[in-house]
Design an enzyme around this catalytic site. Structure first.
Site, PDB file in Angstrom:
ATOM      1  CB  ALA A 135      34.823  36.361  40.449  1.00 22.59           C
ATOM      2  CG  LEU A 142      32.617  38.539  42.965  1.00 23.89           C
ATOM      3  CD1 LEU A 142      33.870  38.504  43.832  1.00 23.89           C
ATOM      4  CD2 LEU A 142      31.563  37.604  43.531  1.00 23.89           C
ATOM      5  CG  ASP A 143      37.099  40.996  38.926  1.00 25.90           C
ATOM      6  OD1 ASP A 143      36.807  42.186  39.099  1.00 25.90           O
ATOM      7  OD2 ASP A 143      38.262  40.561  38.973  1.00 25.90           O
ATOM      8  N   PRO A 144      33.210  40.154  36.956  1.00 27.39           N
ATOM      9  CG  PRO A 144      32.739  41.461  35.080  1.00 27.39           C
ATOM     10  CD  PRO A 144      33.707  41.332  36.215  1.00 27.39           C
ATOM     11  NE  ARG A 201      41.144  40.912  37.939  1.00 28.45           N
ATOM     12  CZ  ARG A 201      40.815  41.770  36.990  1.00 28.45           C
ATOM     13  NH1 ARG A 201      41.319  41.652  35.789  1.00 28.45           N
ATOM     14  NH2 ARG A 201      39.947  42.725  37.229  1.00 28.45           N
TER      15      ARG A 201
END
Length: 299
Positions: free
Chosen positions: A41, A37-39, A172
């Site tokens: 997010a 999971l993106d930082p 995104r």
């Protein structure tokens, strides 16, 4: 400790950092996450502990749900709010235009993620190369988006989106592509992962809650059982007469409930979950032999 934890990752923290914190908390070396999971997010981050890591390939990761905000008026090099603005515009779309655009972004679609993504090149994440100033060529990838629902309009030209999609989808990039389609640069302002397979927000715990449980010696009691996230798979029950073959890790005969050739199946014996097997010809062969607590194998 063998099982899963469903952690609610906070924004501003990498998935690897969550794993590191839990490794120190549990003292368990065999620990990892099931899907980055993106930082920036937040949301559901399944954590595999002990034997659970051997079930990674069998988790349902095609079913993911995200809540995101697309913000029109500016595009960034990272395709989210952390990046450098690379294009601006004020041709802001109306709701009906956004609803029409999402139809073209569902089904099997091609995406070209930002160079600031976790996709790896020779073992190094692309974002690490991009931050060093290196030229990074990002290949297009085919992903599946099941549906996109347009929610409430937000301040500063934004819309909430609820997105049901499969593995490898960059939310995104959906926001970025939507801006290109509607002739108004856009980026993702906010992202929450609400579901990843069998893990959802309702059963997630924060890191602070995990730390409190560990301090009380109760964290192990809150582990999700090994077989809980793979309930979508068919199962077979091994009769008592074949129990010794299970313990010895030997091949088994075809049992009632066995699917077609090569398809994995959950194996239970004496009421316990013993792992994953698959049919090969006239036999069931083990793919992952996982003895229940208190049981030992003798392969």
């Amino acid at each position: 400790m063998n099982g899963f934890l469903n952690i609610l990752k906070p924004p501003g923290m990498t998935s690897a950092a969550v794993v590191g914190r839990l490794r120190r908390l549990t003292g368990e070396k065999r620990i990892g996450h099931a899907g980055t999971l993106d930082p920036e997010a937040a949301g559901v981050l399944p954590i595999m502990i002990g034997k659970a890591a051997r079930l990674f390939d069998y988790l349902v990761d095609k079913e993911k749900t995200y809540v995101a905000e697309v913000a029109f008026g500016a595009a960034t090099d990272t395709q989210d709010a952390t990046g450098r603005v690379i294009a601006v515009g004020d041709h802001y779309p109306a709701r009906d235009q956004v609803e029409k655009a999402v139809q073209a972004l569902t089904g099997d679609i091609w995406q070209q993620p930002s160079a600031y993504s976790a996709i790896k090149k020779d073992g190094t994440p692309l974002y690490a190369l991009a931050r060093k100033g290196e030229e990074v060529e990002v290949p297009k990838r085919l992903v599946h988006v099941e549906s996109i629902q347009v929610g409430e309009e937000q301040p500063e030209h934004g819309f909430l989106l609820t997105i049901h999609c499969g593995r490898g989808t960059y939310i995104r990039s959906i926001c970025h592509d939507m801006g290109q389609m509607l002739d108004c640069p856009a980026h993702m302002r906010f992202l929450l992962r609400a579901q990843s397979g069998a893990f959802d927000l309702e059963t997630a715990m924060t890191l602070e809650e995990a730390e409190a449980l560990a301090a009380e010696g109760k964290l192990a009691e809150h582990l999700i059982p090994l077989d809980a996230p793979i309930g979508h798979m068919p199962k077979v029950n091994v009769p008592a007469s074949l129990y010794k073959r299970v313990v010895n890790g030997a091949k088994l005969p075809i049992l009632p409930g066995t699917p077609e050739e090569g398809k994995p199946v959950r194996v239970y014996a004496q009421g316990g979950f013993w792992g994953i097997a698959a049919r090969e010809g006239k036999e069931l062969c083990w793919r992952a032999l996982l003895a229940p607590e208190g049981e030992k194998t003798h392969p």
